[in-house]
Scaffold this motif. Structure first.
Motif, PDB file in Angstrom:
ATOM      1  N   ASN B 224       0.980  -1.062  -0.063  1.00  0.00           N
ATOM      2  CA  ASN B 224       0.023  -0.137   0.100  1.00  0.00           C
ATOM      3  C   ASN B 224       0.941   1.283  -0.128  1.00  0.00           C
ATOM      4  O   ASN B 224       1.764   1.550   1.100  1.00  0.00           O
ATOM      5  CB  ASN B 224      -0.951   0.026   1.383  1.00  0.00           C
ATOM      6  N   GLU B 225       0.707   1.751  -1.069  1.00  0.00           N
ATOM      7  CA  GLU B 225       1.684   3.147  -1.183  1.00  0.00           C
ATOM      8  C   GLU B 225       1.487   4.169  -0.105  1.00  0.00           C
ATOM      9  O   GLU B 225       2.173   4.766   0.278  1.00  0.00           O
ATOM     10  CB  GLU B 225       1.395   3.945  -2.452  1.00  0.00           C
ATOM     11  N   THR B 226       0.046   4.456   0.121  1.00  0.00           N
ATOM     12  CA  THR B 226      -0.073   5.366   1.146  1.00  0.00           C
ATOM     13  C   THR B 226       0.412   5.236   2.445  1.00  0.00           C
ATOM     14  O   THR B 226       0.981   6.303   3.047  1.00  0.00           O
ATOM     15  CB  THR B 226      -1.585   5.691   1.358  1.00  0.00           C
ATOM     16  N   ASN B 227       0.555   4.151   2.758  1.00  0.00           N
ATOM     17  CA  ASN B 227       1.134   3.789   4.009  1.00  0.00           C
ATOM     18  C   ASN B 227       2.521   4.031   3.953  1.00  0.00           C
ATOM     19  O   ASN B 227       3.186   4.507   5.086  1.00  0.00           O
ATOM     20  CB  ASN B 227       1.042   2.026   4.559  1.00  0.00           C
ATOM     21  N   VAL B 228       3.314   3.561   2.976  1.00  0.00           N
ATOM     22  CA  VAL B 228       4.575   3.826   2.867  1.00  0.00           C
ATOM     23  C   VAL B 228       4.900   5.386   2.853  1.00  0.00           C
ATOM     24  O   VAL B 228       5.673   5.776   3.423  1.00  0.00           O
ATOM     25  CB  VAL B 228       5.259   3.116   1.554  1.00  0.00           C
ATOM     26  N   ILE B 229       4.193   6.082   1.980  1.00  0.00           N
ATOM     27  CA  ILE B 229       4.314   7.720   2.002  1.00  0.00           C
ATOM     28  C   ILE B 229       4.112   8.315   3.239  1.00  0.00           C
ATOM     29  O   ILE B 229       5.021   9.108   3.640  1.00  0.00           O
ATOM     30  CB  ILE B 229       3.266   8.233   0.912  1.00  0.00           C
ATOM     31  N   ASP B 230       3.352   7.865   4.238  1.00  0.00           N
ATOM     32  CA  ASP B 230       3.072   8.467   5.374  1.00  0.00           C
ATOM     33  C   ASP B 230       3.934   8.176   6.228  1.00  0.00           C
ATOM     34  O   ASP B 230       4.603   8.937   7.079  1.00  0.00           O
ATOM     35  CB  ASP B 230       1.883   7.697   6.176  1.00  0.00           C
TER      36      ASP B 230
END
Lengths: 248, 787
Positions: B224-230
């Motif tokens: 999940n990209e969003t988790n990594v970005i956060d």
């Protein structure tokens, strides 16, 4: 006095000649065969004359009529309208000749379906020099009460009479009728012939009628029989019968 | 060969003019379908292969200065596959023989070989060597624009120091497929270049030893990209992180994916229009053919041919007619596809270009057009198949006409009989007449739609480059500076006036929607780059709150008075909730504006500027450029005239192909419709017309009846075409609306005029061909035959 042996339809007496043809030939080249449709025809149509052309299919009567009417050109020979030679005139001049001097009646009437009887006649009077009124022309063929009917609303005989009115409304010198009764029953055919006879009598139009129907020959001044592209005989009737007296 | 098949070939041969006219239209439909599908496929496949082979990263993040050891922490984020740290900076380049300062994007690469991610395709020369800090690899389009190669050198102002760099290699990178400078819309190869330098060299130049300011990650499949970005944002926050973003938001990729998506849209809409028209034309020809062949159909049935055999016979005719178009369309489409792909390859730079349209592209083109033609002709074929033999052998009833109020009213006496025939004909078959007008109208409309892009682009350029921006030059600074710095710029040679502005990176949130972009500070006194509404002109700067572009407001689903949560990605990274106090319509970008004072307060900083807008004296331009090249704090110089020029150049390249194709199609369509209508009218009414010729009508007079009818229908099609054109323009511009561009549907009067004229010329040519046929009417045949 019938002159049965005569094969030259030239007129010797002093009457005024409308159409004069000399030694007309017509050869159609179809593929590798040459069809000799006319093989040297001499013919004169006198003013006010009513001529019936008889002959079997392929005898050359239609070809002759087409050439005389300016629809086709002869392969050789000479053709005069009054004093003017029209043997090899241009396409545009032939159109002008038809427009000003010749009326045609076809076996299948060839009316324009989108125009009423009056309008079909007006089609021609609009481009003619000294035309009759369309209503007057239709009166002449007995259709004074069918002026505003479309072809689809007229019987075959009525349609053919509209075609005759259309052909004569411009007061042509020559009226050429190709099998005018060919698609009609005898009773209707007589009515159509009466119209043709009336036009010839009242307007003095030189009239030629092509037909298979030998009976019709009796209403003619002269009867020209054709066979194999040549005139087989020319008969002059002593007396023209009225169409009403004909029956087949 | 079966007798029926022999008949099929003869029919096709007799109808060759019409078959060709229909074929041209089908070919246009198939062509545009094959073109767009093949370009779409090529670009997608090429991009995918490029990204994969050169390991294009999945997540990107910039920061001020992050110690290298943080990289390990980043690698520990669940789902992260590999991490590449590097140093990325802007610099002003001074290219020999080029007056203007060039914007260079410096990107570090390991001296010992390819990086983990975002690898380079080395097109010429060699890799940089350790211990040679001035060796660089430059991007290929940039090298081409300046005719630079390995062995050449140029100057660069790197962190305030002017240095000579020597080129050792030429390369391309997956991050720079669409290589544009800051603030630019189109790649300008001459004024923007990527410069890859050794990591050690850049560490030394920017004082970042043991640190990085940019990081790229690749992720494991299914992460999940969003988790990594956060998580990445959390890690980088204390090091001045600018906010991480995914590949989808990476500038070059975003442009490329937008383009691919647009091509996909194109492949859906345009072929639909073309093939619908083609189907309708095929139907027109077939219905007439069946009407003419009524008695033959009856005869065949009398011989014992079944309904199915008759239907199949006509279906084969449709297939054969369509096949002509399909084959032509395949050829045209493949050629256009290759041309267009190559054209894209000049805008979007790939080290490899895969143009191998799969068989399915051609199959789809064939199936769709054949399907459309068969669907269009289904009714006609069924009527032929169901014709009872006895009825079929009788001639059809003479068409019944009716009087009309129009012709038989008071106006009617002005019409001569030929004109009456013409009007009655139209009145008798209003559907068919409407279809002819509609076909011609479509041709005009398609042409307007295509040519209208020029008008829209002109309008867009006028608004964006001239009405909304009045500076000649925009200068970007290395770091925000106190706003008095603008006085320094005023001192430079040739500078007439200066206004400072700043743009801060921020994330805007509203509800569960968000947008990553910039907020531009504007002063109420600013005149060079005011807040500009495309339809209303300059807008007053409100003291507080955000003024959003309408497209951004739409994206965030907010209106005036709604609250937007702002998360600034630089400086102290303040967060605030601000009201929307204004909306402006813009054609380009999704801007957000704030009063500069309010922005400074939000940032909790002194008034500062990051960009300076200059109005300059053109005569002293070169002097100014020379001075700017030596100004260390300048990283980017953006010249408006150059931007306008690049914009038009790019647009001209792409639009020329597009517009010429549509012009060709519109001509084919106009020709096809007019030719078929007139040809059908001729075959139906040849006998009437020949009769008139026998009666003494001239060729011109009968041509008037036949062509006058078509001419009248074309005349009616003119306003119809203008309306269709405007509607198509509205539809196309709304379909092509992206975050980057909103094309205003502007249609200039000249576009209407040229479109109408073009279609009329093509109609005139088909009219002329029919006129020649009229001259060959068989006058004698008419006397004998009955239909």
């Amino acid at each position: 006095m019938p002159v049965a042996a005569e094969t030259n339809a030239a007129v010797a007496d002093g009457s005024e000649i409308t159409i004069r043809a000399r030694n007309l030939t017509k050869v159609y080249h179809t593929g590798e065969v040459d069809v000799h449709a006319l093989r040297g025809v001499d013919v004169d149509f006198a003013a006010r004359e009513l001529i019936v052309l008889l002959g079997p299919s392929g005898s050359g009567k239609s070809t002759l009529l087409n050439i005389l009417g300016g629809l086709d050109v002869p392969s050789s020979g000479e053709l005069y309208f009054r004093d003017r030679e029209i043997t090899a005139i241009s396409e545009a001049d032939r159109t002008k000749y038809r427009r000003d001097h010749v009326g045609f009646v076809f076996q299948f009437y060839n009316l324009v379906p989108s125009l009423t009887a009056r309008e079909n006649v007006a089609l021609v009077t609009e481009i003619a020099r000294q035309p009759l009124e369309p209503a007057e022309a239709l009166e002449l063929v007995g259709l004074g009460d069918r002026l505003d009917h479309f072809p689809a609303q007229l019987s075959g005989g009525e349609q053919q009479r509209v075609a005759i009115a259309r052909a004569i409304a411009k007061q042509p010198e020559v009226l050429l009728c190709d099998e005018p009764t060919g698609a009609l029953d005898s009773q209707t055919g007589v009515i159509v012939l009466e119209a043709i006879e009336a036009v010839n009598r009242e307007l003095g139009t030189t009239t030629a009628v092509i037909t298979h129907n030998v009976v019709i020959a009796d209403m003619a001044d002269r009867v020209i029989r054709m066979a194999d592209g040549a005139i087989a005989s020319v008969d002059t009737n002593a007396r023209r019968l009225q169409p009403a007296d004909l029956s087949w | 060969m079966l007798a029926l098949n022999r008949k099929l070939w003869r029919d096709l041969n007799n109808l060759r003019g019409q078959v060709l006219a229909v074929g041209l239209v089908i070919a246009s439909g198939v062509g545009v379908l094959v073109m767009s599908l093949s370009v779409h496929e090529s670009l997608s496949v090429t991009a995918e292969a490029y990204y994969d082979r050169y390991r294009f990263a999945d997540v990107f993040a910039g920061s001020k200065r992050t110690p290298e050891w943080v990289a390990r922490r980043i690698a520990d984020i669940p789902g992260v596959q590999s991490v590449q740290t590097r140093i990325v900076h802007m610099a002003t380049l001074d290219i020999p023989g080029f007056a203007e300062p060039v914007i260079g994007q410096l990107v570090s690469i390991p001296e010992d070989g390819q990086p983990q991610l975002n690898r380079l395709a080395l097109r010429a020369g060699r890799w940089v060597q350790a211990g040679h800090p001035d060796e660089v690899i430059i991007s290929e389009p940039f090298a081409e624009a300046h005719d630079l190669g390995p062995g050449d050198s140029f100057d660069a102002i790197i962190n305030g120091n002017k240095r000579a760099l020597s080129i050792v290699g030429i390369g391309l990178g997956p991050e720079f497929v669409y290589a544009i400078g800051p603030g630019a819309l189109m790649p300008d190869e001459a004024r923007f270049g990527v410069v890859w330098m050794g990591r050690k060299a850049l560490e030394a130049a920017y004082d970042l030893k043991g640190a990085f300011n940019d990081v790229s990650l690749s992720l494991l499949r299914g992460t999940n990209e969003t988790n990594v970005i956060d998580r990445l944002d959390q890690l980088l926050e204390r090091y001045g992180g600018f906010g991480a973003f995914a590949r989808a938001d990476q500038l070059s990729n975003w442009f490329l994916m937008n383009e691919i998506a647009q091509i996909e849209t194109l492949s859906g809409i345009l072929p639909t229009i073309f093939l619908a028209v083609a189907a309708f034309l095929t139907q027109m020809v077939l219905a007439r053919l069946i009407a003419i062949q009524r008695s033959e159909i009856g005869l065949l049935k009398a011989f014992g041919y079944s309904d199915f055999e008759i239907g199949w016979h006509f279906i084969k005719l449709v297939i054969a007619m369509t096949a002509v178009g399909i084959v032509m369309g395949w050829g045209v489409g493949a050629w256009l596809g290759r041309t267009t792909t190559e054209l894209y390859a000049t805008l979007y730079r790939f080290p490899l270009l895969i143009f191998q349209p799969s068989a399915s592209v051609f199959a789809i083109g064939a199936i769709v057009s054949l399907g459309a033609a068969l669907a269009g002709t289904f009714g006609a074929v069924r009527r032929a198949a169901r014709l009872p033999p006895a009825e079929a052998m009788r001639p059809p009833e003479p068409p019944a006409y009716q009087k009309s109020r129009f012709l038989d009213g008071p106006l009617g006496r002005w019409f001569d009989q030929p004109t009456r025939i013409l009007f009655r004909q139209i009145g008798r078959w209003p559907g068919r007449s409407a279809v002819t007008s509609l076909g011609v109208g479509m041709a005009i409309g398609v042409l307007i739609m295509a040519m209208q892009w020029m008008d829209s682009i002109d309008h867009l350029a006028q608004v964006y480059f001239f009405d909304a921006q009045r500076q000649d030059l925009m200068v970007g600074l290395v770091e925000p500076e106190a706003s008095r710095a603008r006085h320094d710029f005023a001192q430079l040679p040739g500078v007439l006036s200066v206004e400072g502005t700043r743009i801060v990176g921020a994330r805007l949130h509203a509800g569960n929607r968000s947008h990553r972009g910039g907020i531009q500070g504007v002063r109420p006194t600013d005149t060079l780059q005011p807040i500009y509404d495309a339809s209303g002109g300059v807008v007053d700067v409100p003291p507080e709150g955000l003024v959003l572009g309408t497209k951004l407001a739409e994206k965030l689903d907010v209106g005036i008075g709604d609250q937007v949560q702002v998360e600034v990605l630089s400086g102290r990274r303040p967060e605030a909730v601000l009201p929307v106090t204004g909306l402006v319509e813009t054609y380009i970008g999704v801007p957000a504006f704030m009063n500069t004072d309010a922005l400074d307060r939000l940032m909790r900083e002194r008034p500062s500027l990051e960009y300076a807008n200059l109005v300059i004296d053109e005569n002293r331009q070169d002097e100014l450029f020379a001075a700017l090249k030596d100004t260390p704090r300048v990283v980017a110089v953006m010249l408006r005239s150059a931007a306008v020029e690049t914009f038009y150049k790019t647009m001209a390249e792409t639009l020329t192909v597009y517009v010429s194709f549509f012009a060709a199609f519109a001509v084919a369509l106009g020709f096809g419709v007019v030719y078929n209508s007139a040809r059908i009218a001729l075959s139906e009414r040849g006998r009437d017309l020949a009769t008139l010729r026998v009666l003494g009508f001239t060729r011109r007079e009968i041509a008037y009846i036949l062509l006058g009818e078509v001419g009248l229908l074309i005349f009616l099609a003119l306003p119809l075409g203008a309306i269709i054109g405007k509607l198509l323009a509205l539809m196309m511009t709304s379909v092509f609306e992206t975050e980057l561009f909103r094309i205003p549907p502007v249609v200039e009067p000249s576009t209407y005029g040229i479109s109408i004229l073009t279609v009329m010329i093509s109609a005139a040519v088909s009219g002329w061909l029919i006129r020649r046929r009229l001259n060959r009417l068989d006058l004698i045949g008419v006397l004998k035959t009955r239909e």
